[in-house]
Enzyme design. Sequence first.
Site, short mmCIF file in Angstrom:
data_model
loop_
_atom_site.label_atom_id
_atom_site.label_comp_id
_atom_site.label_asym_id
_atom_site.label_seq_id
_atom_site.Cartn_x
_atom_site.Cartn_y
_atom_site.Cartn_z
N SER A 134 -8.66 -3.57 3.66
CA SER A 134 -8.37 -2.79 4.86
C SER A 134 -9.62 -2.79 5.73
CB SER A 134 -7.99 -1.37 4.43
OG SER A 134 -7.82 -0.53 5.55
N LYS A 160 -5.65 -6.18 6.32
CA LYS A 160 -5.02 -5.08 7.07
C LYS A 160 -6.02 -4.61 8.12
CE LYS A 160 -4.37 -0.25 5.83
NZ LYS A 160 -3.80 0.68 4.82
N LYS A 162 -7.03 -1.86 10.92
CA LYS A 162 -6.79 -0.53 11.46
C LYS A 162 -6.65 -0.67 12.97
CE LYS A 162 -7.14 2.20 7.83
NZ LYS A 162 -6.03 3.09 7.43
N ASP A 188 -2.41 -0.93 10.47
CA ASP A 188 -2.23 0.48 10.08
C ASP A 188 -2.74 1.36 11.21
OD1 ASP A 188 -1.98 2.93 8.86
OD2 ASP A 188 -3.41 2.52 7.24
N GLU A 213 2.04 -0.14 9.61
CA GLU A 213 1.99 1.06 8.77
C GLU A 213 1.81 2.31 9.63
OE1 GLU A 213 -1.02 0.49 5.78
OE2 GLU A 213 -1.06 2.60 5.18
N ASP A 238 3.26 5.57 5.31
CA ASP A 238 2.18 6.03 4.43
C ASP A 238 2.22 7.57 4.48
OD1 ASP A 238 -0.24 6.86 3.31
OD2 ASP A 238 -1.52 5.51 4.46
N LYS A 262 0.59 6.05 -2.37
CA LYS A 262 -0.76 6.54 -2.71
C LYS A 262 -0.57 7.71 -3.65
CE LYS A 262 -3.22 5.53 1.57
NZ LYS A 262 -3.63 6.11 2.86
N GLY A 290 -4.76 2.82 -0.68
CA GLY A 290 -6.09 3.20 -1.17
C GLY A 290 -6.67 4.28 -0.29
O1 OSB Z 1 -4.22 4.98 5.81
O2 OSB Z 1 -4.35 3.54 4.29
C1 OSB Z 1 -4.87 4.45 4.93
C2 OSB Z 1 -8.49 4.80 3.80
C3 OSB Z 1 -8.71 6.15 3.98
C4 OSB Z 1 -7.70 6.92 4.52
C5 OSB Z 1 -6.47 6.33 4.85
C6 OSB Z 1 -6.24 5.00 4.64
C7 OSB Z 1 -7.29 4.21 4.14
C8 OSB Z 1 -7.12 2.77 3.97
C9 OSB Z 1 -7.38 2.12 2.65
O3 OSB Z 1 -6.76 2.04 4.87
C10 OSB Z 1 -8.79 1.73 2.45
C11 OSB Z 1 -9.08 1.31 1.03
O4 OSB Z 1 -9.07 2.15 0.11
O5 OSB Z 1 -9.35 0.12 0.85
MG MG Z 2 -2.36 4.02 5.83
#
Ligand code: OSB
Ligand code: MG
Length: 373
Positions: A134, A160, A162, A188, A213, A238, A262, A290
């Site tokens: 991510s 992924k 953000k 995401d 996402e 999510d 999660k 995660g």
């Molecule tokens: O929305 O998936 C999410 C990390 C912290 C809070 C929210 C998210 C995330 C991530 C995953 O995108 C990051 C990771 O653990 O590799």
């Molecule tokens: Mg997410």
Amino acid sequence: MKLTGIELLRVELPLVTPFRTSFGIEHSRNALLVRAVTDVGEGWGECVSIDEPSFSSEYTDGAIDVLRRFLIPPLMGTDVTAIEVAPRIAAIKGHRMAKAALETAILDAELRSTATSLASRLGGIASSVPVGVSVGIRDTLPELLDEVSGYIEDGYRRIKLKIEPGWDLVPVRAVRDHFGPDLMLQVDANTAYTPVDLRHLVKLDDFGLTLIEQPFDEEDMRSHIRLRAMSSTPICLDESVVSARAAADAIIMGACDIVNIKPGRVGGYLEAARIHDVCAAHGIPVWCGGMVETGIGRAANLALAAMPGFVLPGDISASDRYFDHDITEPFVVDSGSAMRVPTGPGIGVDPLPDALAAATTWREWIPATDSAG
Ligand code: OSB
Ligand code: MG
């Protein structure tokens, strides 16, 4: 087994790269660990809350408070099994991340006492699972492309990104153009969009994304349903999926094609496995999300991701994607973007005493005598 004490520990692990999402930026991971001590041995859980209530309403100081005042006392000094934990603390509303950490520590202790791995307890069958990375929001496109290149060199085959308003079509196009059509790419938004953005988000259809996402607010099912009708990009939830019931409702009302599971967000690994089952019954693919876990939470996530419905790569990256020094033996990704599932008893890993001591910023021991009747 009898719960005889709980230790709460805060650890601080600096991140190798600041992680920026639509809801904030983190420079280090301040994780909360729960160590359950029982008459048959001890177990570990990690609370995935962050410092501020910006991903969800939970935050770490709040998790500590609710654990200490409301979640631990009814269990302390009593006979307990892991499946009884959730019903016995169900009168306390919400606080799923805190509940998950407590249940996981007790489940880990229970499984270790019978030399059973968490993966086998959950019905996991895979010995190795596909994983991805991510990638946070960056200030510039060259920085983003550099970061993604590094991950691809490390073996990751699923990226992924953000996104947020102002950082969406352009970075997605740049990554797709630079790395080509074979890269598995998804985005995401962490709830950053509103219904006025519906037509804008449909433009993501040009980039062959695996999924988008949580574009909208966690309670805004209707906008997810509308986007799903307008767009060819699969919709993944999510934040909205806080329980197996919420997953079933979202699926039935047509709000998602895919679910990110999660364990922290849903109150623990046992509820997470139920969500897996609900999704499997509806033909909905799932993957393991995660929360920038330490090795403790990562180990348990790998066990969950070994279940057969986890067909998409998880947000379970190698320790070195996050930290210079994890508190467990580091997790590694192989050249095929896969990670091994721990096979040892319980979560299958232990904190390394020196690494744990170096990272610990605060600890509190809660003995049975404080609260047991
Ligand atoms: O929305 O998936 C999410 C990390 C912290 C809070 C929210 C998210 C995330 C991530 C995953 O995108 C990051 C990771 O653990 O590799
Ligand atoms: Mg997410």
